[in-house]
Design a protein around this motif. Structure first.
Motif, short mmCIF file in Angstrom:
data_model
loop_
_atom_site.label_atom_id
_atom_site.label_comp_id
_atom_site.label_asym_id
_atom_site.label_seq_id
_atom_site.Cartn_x
_atom_site.Cartn_y
_atom_site.Cartn_z
N PRO A 1 -27.87 -34.58 77.10
CA PRO A 1 -27.42 -34.37 75.69
C PRO A 1 -28.24 -33.18 74.92
N SER A 2 -27.56 -32.32 74.27
CA SER A 2 -28.36 -31.37 73.48
C SER A 2 -28.23 -31.63 71.80
N ASN A 3 -27.23 -32.58 71.41
CA ASN A 3 -26.93 -32.83 70.16
C ASN A 3 -26.68 -34.23 70.21
N LEU A 4 -27.01 -34.91 68.73
CA LEU A 4 -26.86 -36.31 68.63
C LEU A 4 -25.54 -36.89 68.82
N MET A 5 -24.26 -36.13 68.73
CA MET A 5 -22.96 -36.81 69.29
C MET A 5 -23.17 -37.03 70.90
N GLU B 1 -25.86 -26.72 70.47
CA GLU B 1 -24.69 -26.35 71.38
C GLU B 1 -25.29 -25.58 72.80
N LYS B 2 -24.72 -25.93 73.85
CA LYS B 2 -25.10 -25.43 75.09
C LYS B 2 -24.25 -24.23 75.55
N LEU B 3 -24.88 -23.23 76.41
CA LEU B 3 -23.94 -22.34 77.05
C LEU B 3 -23.07 -22.67 78.13
N PHE B 4 -23.58 -23.82 78.67
CA PHE B 4 -22.67 -24.48 80.06
C PHE B 4 -22.86 -25.99 79.74
N LYS C 1 -36.26 -42.60 72.84
CA LYS C 1 -36.94 -43.35 74.12
C LYS C 1 -35.56 -43.84 75.26
N LEU C 2 -34.60 -44.29 74.50
CA LEU C 2 -33.15 -44.57 75.46
C LEU C 2 -33.05 -43.33 76.11
N ILE C 3 -32.88 -42.10 75.73
CA ILE C 3 -32.58 -41.04 76.47
C ILE C 3 -33.70 -40.20 76.54
N PRO C 4 -34.54 -39.99 77.43
CA PRO C 4 -35.67 -39.05 77.47
C PRO C 4 -35.21 -37.76 77.53
N GLU C 5 -34.13 -37.63 78.45
CA GLU C 5 -33.69 -36.11 78.71
C GLU C 5 -33.00 -35.44 77.48
N TRP C 6 -32.70 -36.31 76.47
CA TRP C 6 -32.24 -35.62 74.98
C TRP C 6 -33.06 -34.62 74.58
#
Length: 643
Positions: free
Chosen positions: A424-428, A570-573, A628-633
């Motif tokens: 994810p790249s946003n909080l939602m 927002e991501k490009l892809f 911490k729950l989502i390190p990839e965020w």
């Protein structure tokens, strides 16, 4: 002086036109008097014309009087003056011919003892023919006169009808009842029809459309039985030339009486970019729905609404719809009662899915078998600006539902997730990913207890993840439609941004089938097809509207496209898999993956702390726990703002 004359002339013409129009729509008695007077005059002229042709007095005053009196009495008795002249058509002509045949037969019977009539057969036939011609032409002229008066001053839309078959002919006949459309020519793929005519209108091959493109405003597509492949070929070909296109309803809707042949509608973008339909496997859907108690949360939303509609097609014993928005719940209640007047037990619940007691009571009282969780705040920008409410709703509604389903022995729990949960790249997206982790943790708990007790598991928790659906609230398609209606510009964030798209109907259909294949803990992925560039989507919608793109190469275009820059988060892809591994299922468009999940104990502790911090309105520390729950965020700007 000249202008005063023109003004005086136009004013008086308008007064005369309005008077005639009002007169034609006066009470029935006055219209009848007008028609009777016209018929008397035409029968009299017909008699005189026959006298002239035979060069002798066949119809003297006596014969003409008897014929006119008999005709008016007979016409009135048989209802000739009850029909509306403005809807005069072929069956009306047949009625006139039949009436005049009977009329002259009675006339020649000499039923009047004091007036002997002596007319030969050839003279009778001629007067029959002339009266019929006179009355038919008179009715046609009155009909056209009324139409011209009625639609005077309205713009006439010049159209071509694509399809010279039955539907095209019916559409043309319907159009001829009014004058808003003027049919310039027909178009058809069948070479045997080329250069022939329908209603005195030429049929042309498709390749000649461009030759007459400037002579028409719109093409009306009237081949409801056309194959989807050929339909798309035609639509794409026409939109590339920026020709406005409308189509008749489907054969199914026409046959069922839902729509008429002249109910024209625009070509939707969904019809252009959607793919071939893969028919659902009904055996996969009925397992968790037929004769089961089914519950849908977020029933008033785009996905929840469609879920309810499709579930009702598979005869659940009861359908429970939970929604926290009163207007949305009222809307779906009205729609379902209108479309499904059947004996299915329905329950509409207005409430909050975060309320454990409320949810548990519903599940316990109704003994729910299957629950689809579609309730979530999904608009990226709004969740970013309202982070605490977004986290509370999306994360803890899922936790409450999982806990309630576990305690009340709900057999199947299905979370409707999003591609935005992948890295994810946003909080939602982050809240949706945590929701997935919650479902996986509860399923792991069920599996562990089943192994410990050496019993087959009787509860299955699973996830279905897919991308954007066309036409849902917040989708770019409704936004672009509004921007086009306003005359532009269309706003696109980036020229390279692209998204997966699927129709709401197809997405829900696949969700229902995936839920029946679940064995526990899977993430089902829907084959979304090829990603579509948002810029191309915008261009196609402009062309579908019959408009031209305004850019450097065409400064006289209609709609401009401007780039606003990527929104935060927002991501490009977009992606559908975290580790890029998936397995096929028995459905060609459904895949499944098993992804790593957190220990249920660690997750529970983190969620307890997060809930406490959110209730305390401590945004900064809440964001740290989510990280911490989502390190990839990719961390939100909220952290910087709060710190």
């Amino acid at each position: 002086m000249k202008f005063e004359y023109i003004y005086f002339y136009r004013k008086n013409i308008k007064i005369i036109r309005d008077f005639l129009l009002k007169f034609l729509y006066l009470k029935y008695i006055y219209r009848r008097v007008l028609l009777i007077s016209t018929d008397i005059f035409l029968i009299y002229l017909s008699c005189e014309f026959v006298n002239f042709l035979f060069n002798k007095n066949i119809f003297l005053y006596k014969e003409k009087t008897i014929l006119i009196v008999l005709a008016i009495f007979f016409y009135t008795f048989t209802g000739q003056y009850k029909s509306l002249t403005r809807y005069f058509h072929s069956s009306s002509i047949a009625s006139i011919l039949f009436r005049n045949t009977i009329l002259l037969f009675i006339y020649n019977l000499n039923i009047f003892p004091y007036f002997k009539i002596d007319i030969e057969i050839n003279e009778t036939f001629l007067i029959w023919l002339i009266i019929n011609i006179a009355l038919v032409i008179n009715r046609i002229q009155i009909k056209e006169f009324i139409k011209k008066l009625q639609f005077k001053g309205e713009k006439v839309n010049k159209v071509a009808i694509y399809g010279a078959g039955q539907a095209g002919c019916q559409l043309a006949a319907s159009i001829k009842q009014g004058t808003r459309y003027s049919i310039k020519f027909f178009i058809d793929d069948d070479p045997q029809l080329w250069n022939r005519k329908i209603f005195n209108t030429l049929i042309l091959p498709p390749k000649q459309i461009w030759k007459y493109k400037n002579d028409i405003d719109t093409i009306l597509f009237a081949i409801p039985s056309c194959s989807r492949k050929r339909r798309l070929e035609i639509f794409n070909e026409l939109k590339n030339k920026s020709i406005k296109l409308l189509q008749v309803p489907s054969l199914e809707n026409i046959e069922k009486g839902y729509e008429r042949i002249d109910t024209l509608r625009p070509i939707s973008i969904e019809e252009i970019i959607s793919r071939d339909i893969v028919l659902p496997k009904k055996s996969l859907i009925s397992k968790c729905i037929s004769n089961k108690v089914v519950c849908v949360t977020g029933a008033g939303g785009s996905i929840g609404n469609e879920l309810c509609r499709q579930i009702l097609n598979f005869n659940p014993s009861k359908l429970i719809m939970i929604e926290n928005n009163e207007h949305s719940l009222y809307r779906i209640q009205k729609e379902i009662y209108d479309k499904f007047p059947m004996g299915i037990n329905l329950k509409f619940c207005l409430g909050d899915t975060k309320d454990k007691r409320y949810i548990s009571k519903i599940l316990e009282e109704s003994n729910v078998n299957t629950l689809f969780h579609a309730a979530a705040y999904k608009h990226v920008g709004l969740v970013e600006k309202n982070p605490i409410e977004g986290m509370l709703n999306n994360i803890f509604s899922t936790r409450v539902l999982c806990e309630a389903c576990l305690e009340n022995k709900v057999s199947n729990f299905i979370l409707i997730s999003s591609d935005k949960a992948v890295r994810p790249s946003n909080l939602m997206g982050a809240t949706k990913r945590i929701s997935e982790l919650i479902v996986q943790a509860y399923d792991h708990k069920i599996r562990k207890e089943s192994k410990k007790s050496h019993q087959n598991r009787n509860q299955i928790f699973s996830i279905v993840r897919f991308g954007n659906v066309l036409g849902s609230s917040g989708s770019v398609v409704p936004l672009f439609k509004k921007q086009i209606e306003r005359g532009g510009p269309i706003t696109v964030t980036h020229p390279e941004v692209e998204r997966y798209f699927m129709t709401i109907s197809e997405a829900v259909q696949l969700v229902l089938q995936a839920s029946n294949m679940a064995q526990g803990g899977e993430v089902f992925l829907l084959d979304m097809g090829k990603p579509i560039k948002i810029l191309e989507l915008a261009k196609q919608m402009i062309k579908l509207s019959g408009l031209k793109i305004k850019d450097k190469s065409n400064l006289n275009g209609d709609i401009e496209i401007i780039f606003t820059g990527l929104n935060f988060g927002e991501k490009l892809f977009e992606e559908l898999l975290i580790d890029a591994r998936s397995q096929p299922t028995e459905h060609p468009l459904i895949f499944k993956g098993f992804e790593e999940f957190l220990s249920p104990d660690i997750l529970r502790e983190s969620l307890d702390e997060l809930e406490h911090l959110l209730n305390e309105r401590n945004l900064g520390k809440s964001i740290q726990i989510v990280s911490k729950l989502i390190p990839e965020w990719e961390k939100s700007a909220l952290m910087n703002k709060d710190s």
